[in-house]
Enzyme design. Structure first.
Site, PDB file in Angstrom:
ATOM      1  CB  SER A  15       7.657  -1.060 -23.251  1.00 49.68           C
ATOM      2  OG  SER A  15       8.182  -0.881 -21.211  1.00 49.68           O
ATOM      3  CE  LYS A  66      16.892  -7.657 -20.997  1.00 50.80           C
ATOM      4  NZ  LYS A  66      16.945  -8.653 -20.340  1.00 50.80           N
ATOM      5  N   GLY A 127      16.776 -23.966 -22.243  1.00 53.11           N
ATOM      6  CA  GLY A 127      17.107 -22.906 -22.715  1.00 53.11           C
ATOM      7  C   GLY A 127      18.487 -22.534 -22.370  1.00 53.11           C
ATOM      8  N   GLY A 129      19.897 -19.607 -23.048  1.00 52.17           N
ATOM      9  CA  GLY A 129      20.560 -17.478 -23.887  1.00 52.17           C
ATOM     10  C   GLY A 129      20.355 -16.792 -22.586  1.00 52.17           C
ATOM     11  N   GLY A 130      20.557 -15.872 -22.786  1.00 54.52           N
ATOM     12  CA  GLY A 130      20.986 -15.062 -21.732  1.00 54.52           C
ATOM     13  C   GLY A 130      19.677 -15.303 -20.997  1.00 54.52           C
ATOM     14  CB  ALA A 131      15.705 -15.060 -20.277  1.00 51.33           C
ATOM     15  CG  ASN A 151      19.995 -24.947 -25.157  1.00 53.16           C
ATOM     16  OD1 ASN A 151      18.717 -24.093 -25.083  1.00 53.16           O
ATOM     17  ND2 ASN A 151      21.292 -24.588 -25.598  1.00 53.16           N
ATOM     18  NE  ARG A 152      18.149 -24.774 -31.703  1.00 56.01           N
ATOM     19  CZ  ARG A 152      17.454 -24.251 -32.202  1.00 56.01           C
ATOM     20  NH1 ARG A 152      16.221 -24.054 -33.047  1.00 56.01           N
ATOM     21  NH2 ARG A 152      17.775 -22.327 -32.164  1.00 56.01           N
TER      22      ARG A 152
HETATM   23  P1  ATR Z   1      16.722 -14.892 -24.761  1.00 56.13           P
HETATM   24  O1  ATR Z   1      18.661 -13.797 -24.393  1.00 56.13           O
HETATM   25  O2  ATR Z   1      15.755 -14.627 -24.576  1.00 56.13           O
HETATM   26  O3  ATR Z   1      17.542 -16.133 -24.056  1.00 56.13           O
HETATM   27  P2  ATR Z   1      18.905 -16.007 -26.734  1.00 56.13           P
HETATM   28  O4  ATR Z   1      20.199 -15.352 -26.275  1.00 56.13           O
HETATM   29  O5  ATR Z   1      18.209 -16.141 -28.028  1.00 56.13           O
HETATM   30  O6  ATR Z   1      17.240 -15.489 -26.609  1.00 56.13           O
HETATM   31  O7  ATR Z   1      18.461 -17.735 -26.322  1.00 56.13           O
HETATM   32  C1  ATR Z   1      16.913 -18.195 -27.116  1.00 56.13           C
HETATM   33  C2  ATR Z   1      17.047 -19.601 -26.560  1.00 56.13           C
HETATM   34  O8  ATR Z   1      16.125 -20.215 -26.911  1.00 56.13           O
HETATM   35  C3  ATR Z   1      18.171 -20.653 -26.722  1.00 56.13           C
HETATM   36  O9  ATR Z   1      18.394 -22.133 -25.617  1.00 56.13           O
HETATM   37  C4  ATR Z   1      17.529 -21.114 -28.009  1.00 56.13           C
HETATM   38  O10 ATR Z   1      18.469 -22.066 -28.556  1.00 56.13           O
HETATM   39  P3  ATR Z   1      19.558 -22.541 -29.385  1.00 56.13           P
HETATM   40  O11 ATR Z   1      20.894 -22.221 -27.745  1.00 56.13           O
HETATM   41  O12 ATR Z   1      20.112 -23.957 -29.431  1.00 56.13           O
HETATM   42  O13 ATR Z   1      19.628 -21.473 -30.216  1.00 56.13           O
HETATM   43  C5  ATR Z   1      16.297 -21.339 -27.446  1.00 56.13           C
HETATM   44  N1  ATR Z   1      15.112 -21.493 -29.086  1.00 56.13           N
HETATM   45  C6  ATR Z   1      15.043 -20.615 -29.553  1.00 56.13           C
HETATM   46  N2  ATR Z   1      14.142 -21.243 -30.672  1.00 56.13           N
HETATM   47  C7  ATR Z   1      14.211 -22.334 -30.591  1.00 56.13           C
HETATM   48  C8  ATR Z   1      13.578 -23.880 -31.169  1.00 56.13           C
HETATM   49  N3  ATR Z   1      13.055 -23.081 -32.395  1.00 56.13           N
HETATM   50  N4  ATR Z   1      13.405 -24.582 -30.547  1.00 56.13           N
HETATM   51  C9  ATR Z   1      14.740 -24.535 -29.246  1.00 56.13           C
HETATM   52  N5  ATR Z   1      15.450 -24.260 -28.637  1.00 56.13           N
HETATM   53  C10 ATR Z   1      14.874 -22.626 -29.162  1.00 56.13           C
END
Ligand code: ATR
Length: 280
Positions: A15, A66, A127, A129-131, A151-152
């Site tokens: 950090s 978080k 994406g 996810g959380g961010a 998103n995937r």
């Molecule tokens: P964070 O809090 O850092 O955003 P997270 O909540 O785990 O982390 O979210 C990760 C994001 O990266 C998600 O959008 C995830 O896609 P999914 O919702 O389909 O899981 C995406 N992600 C992570 N690894 C991936 C990969 N190998 N290919 C495609 N998307 C990926």
């Protein structure tokens, strides 16, 4: 006596937060001290109680706490509710109040690079996810023109959009659908972990045909400083912005919540670059 501050997470060894916050305390003549603590998921509640007993003034929260931290706080600011996560906690008269400064930190890192008013900006976030959630909600609340979500896992993007209380136009696409999409974007925001060290050759999608020299392409990753995604953005002539800006601005916003003072963001940025240079 110095006021105590912390960041809790696991892992926490790399950090850079202690460095920038302690420098800001020193620089502004504030009697504060900030330390990084490794806290496992099992000991999260105890750690939070312990900091309250010791009258810590505030703390930051990082992976993996978080979301879980929210159940141990006394109240939540709207920024935390919107993001569904907390990265900043302040002690207000013995009560822990949770905030999220990631979304506003991101916005601050791009706002002075925008070539048009926010209401006219067409953005896409890769994406869900959380961010992504924090950034989406912040931009929606501030009245951005349009945000597409890519998103995937489509369902996750649909839920994110549905749960945001600020209605905003924009479509939802899979990674494949985005690749064949014809739109041009003013702002592209990469929020997945794809491309992070050591997988530096990976990128979630290609930007070909979707950006030009006025477009901003931002990646929230800062290690490496230039992801494969940002390299492609630069080749296409776009303005590439790495995750250092978001990192220092979220820190500056936390610092302000705790102290009511604005730290020198330029100084914070320099410290982070020095540190990252030393690490590579
Ligand atoms: P964070 O809090 O850092 O955003 P997270 O909540 O785990 O982390 O979210 C990760 C994001 O990266 C998600 O959008 C995830 O896609 P999914 O919702 O389909 O899981 C995406 N992600 C992570 N690894 C991936 C990969 N190998 N290919 C495609 N998307 C990926």
């Amino acid at each position: 006596m110095k006021e105590m501050y912390a960041v809790i997470g696991d892992p926490i060894g790399h950090s850079m937060s202690p460095l920038i916050h302690n420098d800001a305390f020193h620089n502004l003549g504030i009697e504060g001290y900030y330390h990084a603590f490794r806290v496992s998921e099992d000991s999260l509640e105890q750690a939070i109680e312990g900091m309250k007993a010791l009258q810590f003034k505030g703390f930051n929260v990082t992976v993996p706490h978080k979301v879980d931290v929210m159940k141990y706080l006394d109240s939540l600011d709207e920024s935390a509710t919107l993001a569904g996560a907390v990265n900043t906690v302040v002690n207000k008269n013995g009560k822990w109040v949770g905030y999220n400064t990631d979304g506003i930190g991101f916005y601050r890192s791009i706002e002075n690079r925008l070539s048009k008013p926010l209401e006219e900006v067409k953005a896409v976030i890769i994406g869900a996810g959380g961010a992504s959630r924090g950034i989406y909600a912040t931009l929606a609340k501030r009245g951005i023109g349009e945000i597409d979500l890519v998103n995937r896992t489509i369902e996750r993007a649909i839920t994110l959009k549905e749960q945001c209380p600020f209605p905003i136009s924009g479509k939802i696409m899979s990674l494949e659908e985005f690749e064949s999409e014809q739109s041009r974007y003013d702002v592209v925001i990469q929020t997945t972990s794809i491309g992070m060290s050591p997988n530096v050759l990976e990128q979630p999608v290609s930007l070909k045909g979707k950006v030009d020299h006025q477009s901003i392409v931002a990646d929230i990753i800062y290690n490496p400083l230039k992801t494969a995604f940002l390299k492609e953005a630069e080749r296409l002539g776009a303005i590439a912005i790495n995750g250092v800006g978001m990192f220092v601005h979220q820190a500056a916003e936390s610092f302000y919540i705790w102290t009511n003072e604005h730290p020198d963001v330029e100084r914070m940025t320099q410290i982070v670059y020095e540190k990252l240079k030393g690490a590579t």
